[in-house]
Design a protein around this motif. Sequence first.
Motif, PDB file in Angstrom:
ATOM      1  N   GLY A   1      71.117  43.312  87.382  1.00 25.00           N
ATOM      2  CA  GLY A   1      72.491  42.997  87.768  1.00 25.00           C
ATOM      3  C   GLY A   1      73.479  42.985  86.634  1.00 25.00           C
ATOM      4  O   GLY A   1      74.643  42.594  86.824  1.00 25.00           O
ATOM      5  N   GLY A   2      73.077  43.419  85.431  1.00 22.02           N
ATOM      6  CA  GLY A   2      73.988  43.441  84.291  1.00 22.02           C
ATOM      7  C   GLY A   2      74.479  44.839  83.982  1.00 22.02           C
ATOM      8  O   GLY A   2      74.247  45.783  84.748  1.00 22.02           O
TER       9      GLY A   2
ATOM     10  N   GLN B   1      78.621  37.273  78.265  1.00 14.90           N
ATOM     11  CA  GLN B   1      77.514  37.762  77.438  1.00 14.90           C
ATOM     12  C   GLN B   1      76.313  38.146  78.298  1.00 14.90           C
ATOM     13  O   GLN B   1      75.680  39.183  78.080  1.00 14.90           O
ATOM     14  CB  GLN B   1      77.094  36.697  76.416  1.00 14.90           C
ATOM     15  CG  GLN B   1      78.161  36.351  75.393  1.00 14.90           C
ATOM     16  CD  GLN B   1      79.011  35.180  75.827  1.00 14.90           C
ATOM     17  OE1 GLN B   1      79.546  35.170  76.931  1.00 14.90           O
ATOM     18  NE2 GLN B   1      79.126  34.188  74.965  1.00 14.90           N
ATOM     19  N   GLY B   2      75.988  37.285  79.263  1.00 12.16           N
ATOM     20  CA  GLY B   2      74.845  37.564  80.125  1.00 12.16           C
ATOM     21  C   GLY B   2      75.076  38.774  80.998  1.00 12.16           C
ATOM     22  O   GLY B   2      74.204  39.649  81.129  1.00 12.16           O
TER      23      GLY B   2
ATOM     24  N   LEU C   1      80.290  34.434  93.181  1.00 10.70           N
ATOM     25  CA  LEU C   1      81.331  35.321  93.700  1.00 10.70           C
ATOM     26  C   LEU C   1      80.950  36.790  93.489  1.00 10.70           C
ATOM     27  O   LEU C   1      81.158  37.629  94.366  1.00 10.70           O
ATOM     28  CB  LEU C   1      82.673  35.017  93.028  1.00 10.70           C
ATOM     29  CG  LEU C   1      83.350  33.702  93.422  1.00 10.70           C
ATOM     30  CD1 LEU C   1      84.527  33.416  92.515  1.00 10.70           C
ATOM     31  CD2 LEU C   1      83.804  33.751  94.892  1.00 10.70           C
ATOM     32  N   LEU C   2      80.393  37.068  92.324  1.00  8.55           N
ATOM     33  CA  LEU C   2      79.964  38.432  92.023  1.00  8.55           C
ATOM     34  C   LEU C   2      78.869  38.888  92.989  1.00  8.55           C
ATOM     35  O   LEU C   2      78.912  40.007  93.526  1.00  8.55           O
ATOM     36  CB  LEU C   2      79.470  38.509  90.581  1.00  8.55           C
ATOM     37  CG  LEU C   2      78.888  39.844  90.114  1.00  8.55           C
ATOM     38  CD1 LEU C   2      79.914  40.964  90.237  1.00  8.55           C
ATOM     39  CD2 LEU C   2      78.382  39.728  88.682  1.00  8.55           C
ATOM     40  N   GLN C   3      77.888  38.037  93.253  1.00 10.61           N
ATOM     41  CA  GLN C   3      76.789  38.388  94.143  1.00 10.61           C
ATOM     42  C   GLN C   3      77.247  38.472  95.601  1.00 10.61           C
ATOM     43  O   GLN C   3      76.763  39.315  96.366  1.00 10.61           O
ATOM     44  CB  GLN C   3      75.655  37.369  94.004  1.00 10.61           C
ATOM     45  CG  GLN C   3      74.950  37.431  92.662  1.00 10.61           C
ATOM     46  CD  GLN C   3      73.791  36.448  92.517  1.00 10.61           C
ATOM     47  OE1 GLN C   3      73.275  36.246  91.438  1.00 10.61           O
ATOM     48  NE2 GLN C   3      73.377  35.827  93.613  1.00 10.61           N
TER      49      GLN C   3
ATOM     50  N   GLU D   1      64.246  36.396  91.336  1.00 12.55           N
ATOM     51  CA  GLU D   1      65.176  36.824  90.303  1.00 12.55           C
ATOM     52  C   GLU D   1      66.603  36.316  90.491  1.00 12.55           C
ATOM     53  O   GLU D   1      67.190  35.702  89.604  1.00 12.55           O
ATOM     54  CB  GLU D   1      65.178  38.360  90.232  1.00 12.55           C
ATOM     55  CG  GLU D   1      66.017  38.914  89.093  1.00 12.55           C
ATOM     56  CD  GLU D   1      65.940  40.427  89.031  1.00 12.55           C
ATOM     57  OE1 GLU D   1      66.991  41.071  89.207  1.00 12.55           O
ATOM     58  OE2 GLU D   1      64.827  40.946  88.838  1.00 12.55           O
ATOM     59  N   GLY D   2      67.220  36.560  91.657  1.00 18.30           N
ATOM     60  CA  GLY D   2      68.608  36.170  91.881  1.00 18.30           C
ATOM     61  C   GLY D   2      68.798  34.667  91.876  1.00 18.30           C
ATOM     62  O   GLY D   2      69.715  34.145  91.232  1.00 18.30           O
TER      63      GLY D   2
END
Length: 460
Positions: free
Chosen positions: A276-277, A266-267, A398-400, A52-53
């Motif tokens: 993760g959204g 958007q994602g 960066l978010l992950q 997934e990631g």
Amino acid sequence: MSTTHPQSTTADRRKVVAATIIGTTIEWYDFFIYAFAANLVFAPLFFSPAGEGVAMILSLLTIGLSFLFRPLGAFLAGHYGDRLGRRPMLVLTLLLMGGATTLVGVLPTYASAGLFAPIALILLRILQGISAGGEWGGAVLMSVEHAPLGKRGQFGMSPQLGVPIGMIVASGILALMRVIAPGDAFLEWGWRVPFLLSVVLIGVGYIVRRTVEESPVFQEIREHRDQQSAPIKQLFARHGKLVVLAALLFAGNNALGYMTTGGFIQGLASRPTDEGGYGFDPVGVQLAILLSAVVWLLSTMLGGWLSDKIGRKKTYFIGWALLLAAAIPLFELVKLGVGGIAVGASFMAVGLGLTYGPQAAWYAEMFPARIRYSGVSISYAIGAIIGGAFAASIAQALLQAFGTTWAIVPYLVLMVVIAAVATALLKDRRDIPLDIDFEKSGQWESWHRDQAPHEAGRKS
């Protein structure tokens, strides 16, 4: 000294404006629906075996991959655009983009075709990148070189409008398809419809662009038989530093712009929370982005007009200040829901327009006539790589890595600061004569060397 060809009539100019707006709208509609799909559906459809990631990052990387091939498109279109003309390159790039986009709409998925599916997707994305790299320079020069003196910012703004308009159309159609084919239906077939619609748009754009007269500046070059045999070699030999600064000028706008045009916001906003959204209503998210695209459209028009009044550089500095102010609270606003997305993206869109509307005119005024297509196209393509190519991928990484969207903000601020420094180092050459006679007289080099006031251009 004349800066427009005698045959560049009001009717010609109107046709050019219409053709460049329609053509670039089609190009960027195609580009945006790919970016949106990469954030929404391509990970499970084409890259699911990676997990997934990783699948999400791979999907986003295909957005950036096309940017690596923009310089190739810019080199090819620049070379032949400076030798054969602006108009033929516009038609070819439009057909290439539309054909590649339509084929994406009929691709099999990994589940049915195995590795062929992601490989074919990547190849078609590369073709999109080649097309985008060559299209913009031709559209810009057709607009600016047809423009009357004192209105280059306004005329050069017309191909820039294709970006927000393309985003409006893409967001609207994706929102509609979310309603028509909700949930699993969108994943199964709904996402394909926007890609297939490119067939209709290609026909319209092709007809319009075929009716437009060649750029008056290139007509003069052809009449004088002054086409450069190796325009790209001349460009880097004599104007290499200018290309770098022009690229950095665009990079800041591109990095922030691709938070929405690259589909990242958007994602992030519409993906389920277990993926993760934030799990917001996808239709509402698309409509919020559509609203921001309308703001971007209006601010782009303002940017082109304002740059004719107060200068390109001053307009850019106002835009950079607004983008810095917008970048800091952007993701905190996104977390608030659809309303927050509309406010945050729209605030950012004002700064984007002021640093995008004047770009066509300023780029065209940087380079002499015989290598202008190469100069604007290659500068644009390199700037797109530095700024936008992997903006969505960097933001996701960066978010992950840090687990917070605040990690993305310093990256965006840094890109704006770099672009602002490039803006300060570039000279504002508003209303410099663009014709071949001015270049051949030797005045072009002295003008760029001596910090001459733009009013001299009005008198020449």
